[in-house]
Write an enzyme that holds these catalytic residues in place. Structure first.
Site, PDB file in Angstrom:
ATOM      1  N   HIS A 135       0.739  -1.144  -0.046  1.00  0.00           N
ATOM      2  CA  HIS A 135      -0.001   0.049  -0.022  1.00  0.00           C
ATOM      3  C   HIS A 135       0.955   1.325  -0.020  1.00  0.00           C
ATOM      4  O   HIS A 135       1.969   1.187   0.580  1.00  0.00           O
ATOM      5  CB  HIS A 135      -0.890   0.033   1.059  1.00  0.00           C
ATOM      6  N   SER A 138      -9.716 -15.008  -1.625  1.00  0.00           N
ATOM      7  CA  SER A 138      -9.851 -13.527  -1.504  1.00  0.00           C
ATOM      8  C   SER A 138     -10.855 -13.174  -2.374  1.00  0.00           C
ATOM      9  O   SER A 138     -11.755 -14.027  -3.084  1.00  0.00           O
ATOM     10  CB  SER A 138      -8.632 -13.199  -2.549  1.00  0.00           C
TER      11      SER A 138
HETATM   12  C1  LIG Z   1      -3.260  -3.382   1.955  1.00  0.00           C
HETATM   13  C2  LIG Z   1      -3.561  -2.172   2.693  1.00  0.00           C
HETATM   14  N1  LIG Z   1      -3.065  -1.870   3.438  1.00  0.00           N
HETATM   15  C3  LIG Z   1      -3.373  -0.838   4.234  1.00  0.00           C
HETATM   16  C4  LIG Z   1      -4.568  -0.113   3.725  1.00  0.00           C
HETATM   17  C5  LIG Z   1      -4.708   1.245   4.384  1.00  0.00           C
HETATM   18  O1  LIG Z   1      -5.902   0.892   5.190  1.00  0.00           O
HETATM   19  P1  LIG Z   1      -6.821   2.056   5.720  1.00  0.00           P
HETATM   20  O2  LIG Z   1      -7.562   2.752   4.623  1.00  0.00           O
HETATM   21  O3  LIG Z   1      -7.661   1.430   6.858  1.00  0.00           O
HETATM   22  O4  LIG Z   1      -6.119   3.240   6.469  1.00  0.00           O
HETATM   23  C6  LIG Z   1      -5.217  -0.482   2.612  1.00  0.00           C
HETATM   24  C7  LIG Z   1      -6.350   0.076   2.149  1.00  0.00           C
HETATM   25  O5  LIG Z   1      -6.845  -0.008   1.227  1.00  0.00           O
HETATM   26  C8  LIG Z   1      -4.597  -1.571   2.062  1.00  0.00           C
HETATM   27  O6  LIG Z   1      -5.439  -2.172   0.813  1.00  0.00           O
END
Ligand SMILES: Cc1ncc(COP(=O)(O)O)c(C=O)c1O
Length: 376
Positions: A120, A321
């Site tokens: 992310h 998934s």
């Molecule tokens: C794999 C992954 N990690 C972290 C995040 C961030 O999460 P949040 O939007 O709850 O802060 C996301 C958001 O889509 C994600 O897909």
């Protein structure tokens, strides 16, 4: 003087716009299928969960008791080691990832964080904020971490403690980085001081409820895990849960006299409503309800792949998934449906509100858009 009529009209317009957009919000993993009306009466209090949920605080208008129950349930679902875990309700997956990486950096100030190119976007920002050395690794074509690249890169830096950032359900393809394979690489290279953080933003509330989950949690070597609350479980407020091994957390806790609490969390003032919402969802559904919802969503994801394939659209998904990947659709479809594109692909995610009927309508629009604009 505020124009009350036009202010009211703007609120009504916003309500109408949100109501009509919600059913077509299929590209982002935010469950819209919930009813919290029983909790609306709590919105009249200025509640705040400042401080460590397990040690209490001077600010009595809190929901720490409910927060502890939420975190305990997540500890059970993530197979946290008995008497060696701690956690709190965060503002979302991002704060949970920041917390895990903060604990890791405090344990290993010289450590290098390794993460795949499918990670992310917020993770690179967190590492920059924390001044943590880091190396981006290659991904396999399916979005999983390239374990060969991990091995080769670690071999060069064997004298520096690695902080592995694993994707447990990557944003674009829902790929799960296999913690057993990661541990195998670390063991093969005889690296003793390690830290593994699992970013289980979406799949952290899917994998506990499937028959054969990939190795992903504390039982498979995670030192901390972050899960979003507003994704699979569902909440109108962004929120999440982070858990870490207690022995790590104890090394960074500081006592703050002003709030009479241990300063173990990233934020000071924290939402007391989000834990209440999460608690309510967990109680409403229970483990069996959650397993049932997960199975329905997995069935819908299979249905989406089948239907898209039947119409000549090359859709696919990972095991366990809900993320269904396909070539980026024509702009007209993206205008009508809320879809997240990246580098020639896009996905839909079969959250509980993305029913078979919604999928069928989406596929029909996709086919019509392709007929108008062949070659997406
Ligand atoms: C794999 C992954 N990690 C972290 C995040 C961030 O999460 P949040 O939007 O709850 O802060 C996301 C958001 O889509 C994600 O897909």
């Amino acid at each position: 003087m505020p124009d009350r009529l036009s202010d009211q009209a703007r609120l009504d317009a916003l309500y109408a716009q949100l109501s009509s957009t919600t059913p077509r919000n299929v590209g982002y993993p935010c469950n819209q299928d919930f009813d919290f009306s029983e909790l609306f009466r709590f919105l009249r209090f200025s509640v705040n969960n400042v401080g460590d949920p397990f040690t209490g605080s001077n600010y009595r208008l809190n929901t720490h008791e409910f927060e502890r129950e939420v975190v305990e349930e997540f500890a059970r679902l993530t197979e946290a080691p008995k008497d060696d875990w701690w956690g709190y309700v965060t503002s979302g997956g991002t704060e949970g990832n920041m917390y895990g990486l903060y604990v890791a950096r405090e344990l290993f100030p010289e450590g290098i964080c390794y993460f795949s190119e499918d990670t992310h976007y917020s993770v690179a920002k967190i590492l920059r904020l924390q001044h943590t050395r880091n190396i981006m690794l290659k991904s396999l074509p399916n979005g999983e971490l390239d374990y060969a690249d991990l091995r080769e890169t670690l071999r060069i830096h064997r004298d520096v403690p690695p902080i592995i950032f694993a994707n447990i359900g990557s944003t674009m393809t829902g790929a799960v980085d296999d913690l057993a394979k990661i541990r195998e690489v670390l063991d093969d290279l005889a690296i003793q001081h390690t830290y593994v953080h699992a970013d289980a933003a979406l799949s952290g509330m899917i994998l506990p409820f499937v028959q054969t989950p990939q190795p992903w949690n504390f039982a498979h070597g995670a030192d901390s895990i972050s899960i979003s609350g507003h994704k699979m479980l569902g909440s109108p407020l962004p929120c999440g849960v982070v858990l870490a091994r207690k022995k790590h957390v104890d090394r960074i806790a500081r006592s703050i006299e002003y709030v009479g609490a241990l300063d173990t969390t990233i934020s000071g003032s924290r939402s007391a409503i989000a834990p209440l919402f999460l608690w309510y969802r967990l109680k409403q559904l229970g483990p069996e309800g959650l397993a049932q919802v997960t199975q329905q969503c997995l069935d819908c994801a299979d249905h989406a792949v089948r239907e898209l394939n039947a119409h000549g659209i090359a859709a696919w998904k990972h095991e366990n998934s809900l993320t269904v990947i396909f070539p980026k659709p024509p702009a007209s479809l993206m205008k009508k449906w809320t879809i997240a594109p990246k580098k020639g692909i896009a996905h839909l995610i079969t959250m509980p509100h993305v029913t078979r009927a919604v999928i069928d309508a989406f596929v029909s629009d996709f086919v019509a858009a392709l007929a108008e604009h062949p070659k997406p």
